[in-house]
Enzyme design. Structure first.
Site, mmCIF file in Angstrom:
data_model
loop_
_atom_site.group_PDB
_atom_site.id
_atom_site.type_symbol
_atom_site.label_atom_id
_atom_site.label_comp_id
_atom_site.label_asym_id
_atom_site.label_seq_id
_atom_site.Cartn_x
_atom_site.Cartn_y
_atom_site.Cartn_z
ATOM 1 N N SER A 1 4.852 -17.994 12.243
ATOM 2 C CA SER A 1 3.589 -17.325 11.947
ATOM 3 C C SER A 1 2.426 -18.045 12.593
ATOM 4 C CB SER A 1 3.377 -17.249 10.438
ATOM 5 O OG SER A 1 3.477 -18.528 9.868
ATOM 6 N N HIS B 1 7.097 -11.472 15.037
ATOM 7 C CA HIS B 1 6.519 -11.897 13.759
ATOM 8 C C HIS B 1 6.489 -10.747 12.748
ATOM 9 C CE1 HIS B 1 2.901 -13.451 11.304
ATOM 10 N NE2 HIS B 1 4.015 -13.975 10.840
ATOM 11 N N GLU C 1 4.503 -8.103 15.004
ATOM 12 C CA GLU C 1 3.776 -8.561 16.196
ATOM 13 C C GLU C 1 4.794 -9.100 17.201
ATOM 14 O OE1 GLU C 1 -0.407 -10.179 14.249
ATOM 15 O OE2 GLU C 1 1.368 -11.439 14.086
ATOM 16 N N ASN D 1 -2.645 -12.968 11.264
ATOM 17 C CA ASN D 1 -2.993 -14.223 10.588
ATOM 18 C C ASN D 1 -4.315 -14.794 11.080
ATOM 19 O OD1 ASN D 1 -0.884 -14.210 8.828
ATOM 20 N ND2 ASN D 1 0.397 -15.643 9.962
HETATM 21 N N1 3HC Z 1 11.508 -6.337 -1.338
HETATM 22 C C1 3HC Z 1 11.938 -5.066 -1.505
HETATM 23 N N2 3HC Z 1 11.269 -4.159 -2.258
HETATM 24 C C2 3HC Z 1 10.138 -4.556 -2.847
HETATM 25 C C3 3HC Z 1 9.626 -5.863 -2.704
HETATM 26 C C4 3HC Z 1 10.371 -6.763 -1.920
HETATM 27 N N3 3HC Z 1 9.978 -8.030 -1.736
HETATM 28 N N4 3HC Z 1 8.479 -5.959 -3.401
HETATM 29 C C5 3HC Z 1 8.268 -4.756 -3.966
HETATM 30 N N5 3HC Z 1 9.274 -3.922 -3.621
HETATM 31 C C6 3HC Z 1 9.412 -2.538 -4.029
HETATM 32 C C7 3HC Z 1 9.233 -2.408 -5.536
HETATM 33 O O1 3HC Z 1 10.430 -2.615 -6.224
HETATM 34 C C8 3HC Z 1 8.744 -0.982 -5.682
HETATM 35 O O2 3HC Z 1 9.855 -0.134 -5.656
HETATM 36 P P1 3HC Z 1 9.963 1.059 -6.729
HETATM 37 O O3 3HC Z 1 8.894 2.025 -6.331
HETATM 38 O O4 3HC Z 1 11.336 1.558 -6.525
HETATM 39 O O5 3HC Z 1 9.708 0.430 -8.057
HETATM 40 C C9 3HC Z 1 7.940 -0.737 -4.403
HETATM 41 O O6 3HC Z 1 8.372 -1.753 -3.474
HETATM 42 C C10 3HC Z 1 6.457 -0.857 -4.644
HETATM 43 O O7 3HC Z 1 6.255 -2.101 -5.284
HETATM 44 P P2 3HC Z 1 5.085 -2.368 -6.334
HETATM 45 O O8 3HC Z 1 4.725 -1.096 -7.064
HETATM 46 O O9 3HC Z 1 5.407 -3.585 -7.124
HETATM 47 O O10 3HC Z 1 3.920 -2.864 -5.474
HETATM 48 P P3 3HC Z 1 2.875 -2.191 -4.535
HETATM 49 O O11 3HC Z 1 2.968 -0.728 -4.420
HETATM 50 O O12 3HC Z 1 1.609 -2.803 -4.943
HETATM 51 O O13 3HC Z 1 3.282 -2.789 -3.123
HETATM 52 C C11 3HC Z 1 3.129 -4.610 -1.639
HETATM 53 C C12 3HC Z 1 3.648 -4.099 -2.986
HETATM 54 C C13 3HC Z 1 3.753 -3.794 -0.499
HETATM 55 C C14 3HC Z 1 3.583 -6.054 -1.540
HETATM 56 C C15 3HC Z 1 1.586 -4.430 -1.584
HETATM 57 O O14 3HC Z 1 0.985 -5.006 -2.687
HETATM 58 C C16 3HC Z 1 1.004 -5.025 -0.342
HETATM 59 O O15 3HC Z 1 1.007 -4.416 0.707
HETATM 60 N N6 3HC Z 1 0.439 -6.274 -0.457
HETATM 61 C C17 3HC Z 1 -0.072 -6.982 0.683
HETATM 62 C C18 3HC Z 1 1.061 -7.690 1.373
HETATM 63 C C19 3HC Z 1 0.615 -8.384 2.607
HETATM 64 O O16 3HC Z 1 -0.538 -8.425 2.955
HETATM 65 N N7 3HC Z 1 1.584 -8.965 3.300
HETATM 66 C C20 3HC Z 1 1.317 -9.729 4.470
HETATM 67 C C21 3HC Z 1 1.220 -11.149 4.094
HETATM 68 S S1 3HC Z 1 0.831 -12.160 5.483
HETATM 69 C C22 3HC Z 1 2.322 -12.498 6.148
HETATM 70 O O17 3HC Z 1 3.358 -12.104 5.713
HETATM 71 C C23 3HC Z 1 2.284 -13.303 7.372
HETATM 72 C C24 3HC Z 1 2.919 -14.624 7.176
HETATM 73 O O18 3HC Z 1 3.030 -15.199 8.442
HETATM 74 C C25 3HC Z 1 2.133 -15.539 6.284
#
Ligand code: 3HC
Length: 335
Positions: free
Chosen positions: A161, A182, A194, A232
């Site tokens: 990352s 990524h 990415e 990021n």
């Molecule tokens: N794996 C598989 N399924 C998952 C999961 C996971 N880790 N987390 C949640 N789910 C599923 C849930 O079980 C749920 O399924 P269901 O409808 O059957 O119950 C569905 O996904 C929706 O989950 P939630 O209702 O709990 O949550 P949200 O609708 O709020 O979505 C989210 C969750 C997609 C994580 C959303 O909150 C989101 O987009 N958050 C921001 C995440 C983000 O910004 N990620 C990038 C981080 S930066 C990065 O990764 C870069 C690195 O280099 C640091």
């Protein structure tokens, strides 16, 4: 007129059939990467294996059925391997229990995955994605070894990352066949990937990888090897600013997060997201940038982040960060 070889390759790439240039659309045509290897089955690696196997399973509706004949899931140690397998199994079971995946499809996708601690299994892979810890020495050593053992046509990628992709490309001994790939957390849900090119990356290799990203149902964007790539670079300084608002007492944790959710439409507020990513990971990323780019004012580590990392308050993974956590469930803000 002298035509450079890179220009020839670019022109050749532009003439490639659509199957290798389709970045985001699903297709029923295979990719040049029959056998995929994924190294490291942690938070990111297990998700990459699951997504690639899903795209390769028989009646997957979103992608082709012949993306990969096999996905090799490699870990150096048996307990990490078991941990990765458990994560994939519980994620697949959850999908089946919610009616999002049939039992047949689950069986089909799981049958595509070979779990192993034997590095020899990677020797004839066509594409290998590394998703181990963010340790530059470990990564360079790994790619050096892969470069000496894997078939010469194999393409290598790092899911780093924040580390320099070019350094790993050089360590591999085949910088023309090296890219950054990524993914975002959670890999199963986040659609973006990415694809990072260095000055050495062969344009045809880059196009093939972009095509592969589309085949596994993700949307690829292109970026040069620059700190933090696109997401990021924009996201992490924003998380640091959110921490500084709290540190100065300008606003509460809850209000900062609510503001970005309701005022900017973000799915999670920045402090919730920092806890979700892991405060150690956030800190690691920025500390590296501060070291390498001391004159860039957007790279700094707030004192509140340093303190939390020192106290092992790393967010979701340790049960406390800016919030209290019960497993994956977020609780109240830490006062
Ligand atoms: N794996 C598989 N399924 C998952 C999961 C996971 N880790 N987390 C949640 N789910 C599923 C849930 O079980 C749920 O399924 P269901 O409808 O059957 O119950 C569905 O996904 C929706 O989950 P939630 O209702 O709990 O949550 P949200 O609708 O709020 O979505 C989210 C969750 C997609 C994580 C959303 O909150 C989101 O987009 N958050 C921001 C995440 C983000 O910004 N990620 C990038 C981080 S930066 C990065 O990764 C870069 C690195 O280099 C640091």
């Amino acid at each position: 007129m002298i035509i450079s070889s890179s220009l020839v390759r670019r022109v050749a790439a532009s003439l490639l059939p659509q199957r290798t240039r389709s970045h985001s659309s699903a297709s029923t045509v295979g990719t040049p990467f029959d056998k995929l290897g994924v190294i490291g089955l942690g938070l990111m690696g297990h998700g990459i294996v699951q997504v690639a196997a899903t795209a390769s399973s028989s009646s997957s509706s979103s992608s082709s059925s012949n993306v990969h004949s096999e996905v090799i899931a490699y870990e150096s140690n048996a307990s990490y391997l078991d941990g990765g397998r458990d994560r994939i199994l519980s994620s697949v079971e959850r999908l089946v229990s919610r009616g999002k995946l049939t039992s047949n499809d689950a069986e089909s996708l799981l049958s595509k995955i070979t779990y192993t601690t034997d590095r020899d299994a990677l020797d004839d892979a066509d594409l290998i994605i590394e998703a181990i810890v963010e340790d530059v020495e470990l990564k360079n050593d790994l790619f050096k070894d892969l470069g000496s053992r894997c078939k010469s046509s194999a393409i290598f990628a790092s899911n780093t990352s924040s580390l320099c992709v070019t350094n790993m490309a050089i360590a591999s001994g085949r910088p023309d066949k090296f890219v950054g790939i990524h993914f975002f957390n959670p890999v199963q849900l986040m659609r973006l990937v990415e694809v990072v090119r260095t000055e050495y990356t062969d344009p045809t290799v880059f196009e093939d990888v972009m095509g592969w990203v589309g085949h596994i149902g993700k949307v690829g964007v292109s970026c040069r090897d620059t700190p933090g790539f696109i997401v990021n670079r924009l996201l992490v300084p924003n998380l640091m600013q959110a921490m500084s608002l709290v540190e100065r007492g300008d606003a509460s944790i809850g209000d900062v997060d609510l503001s970005m959710q309701l005022g900017a439409g973000h799915p999670m507020g920045p402090l919730h997201l920092a806890d979700y990513i892991g405060l150690d990971t956030c800190s690691f990323i920025v500390e590296g940038w501060v070291k390498d780019f001391p004159n860039d004012a957007s790279f700094y580590v707030p004192a509140i982040l340093k303190q939390k990392v020192e106290r092992n308050e790393l967010g979701r993974k340790t049960g406390k960060g800016f919030y209290h956590w019960d497993g994956d469930k977020r609780g109240d803000p830490v006062e």
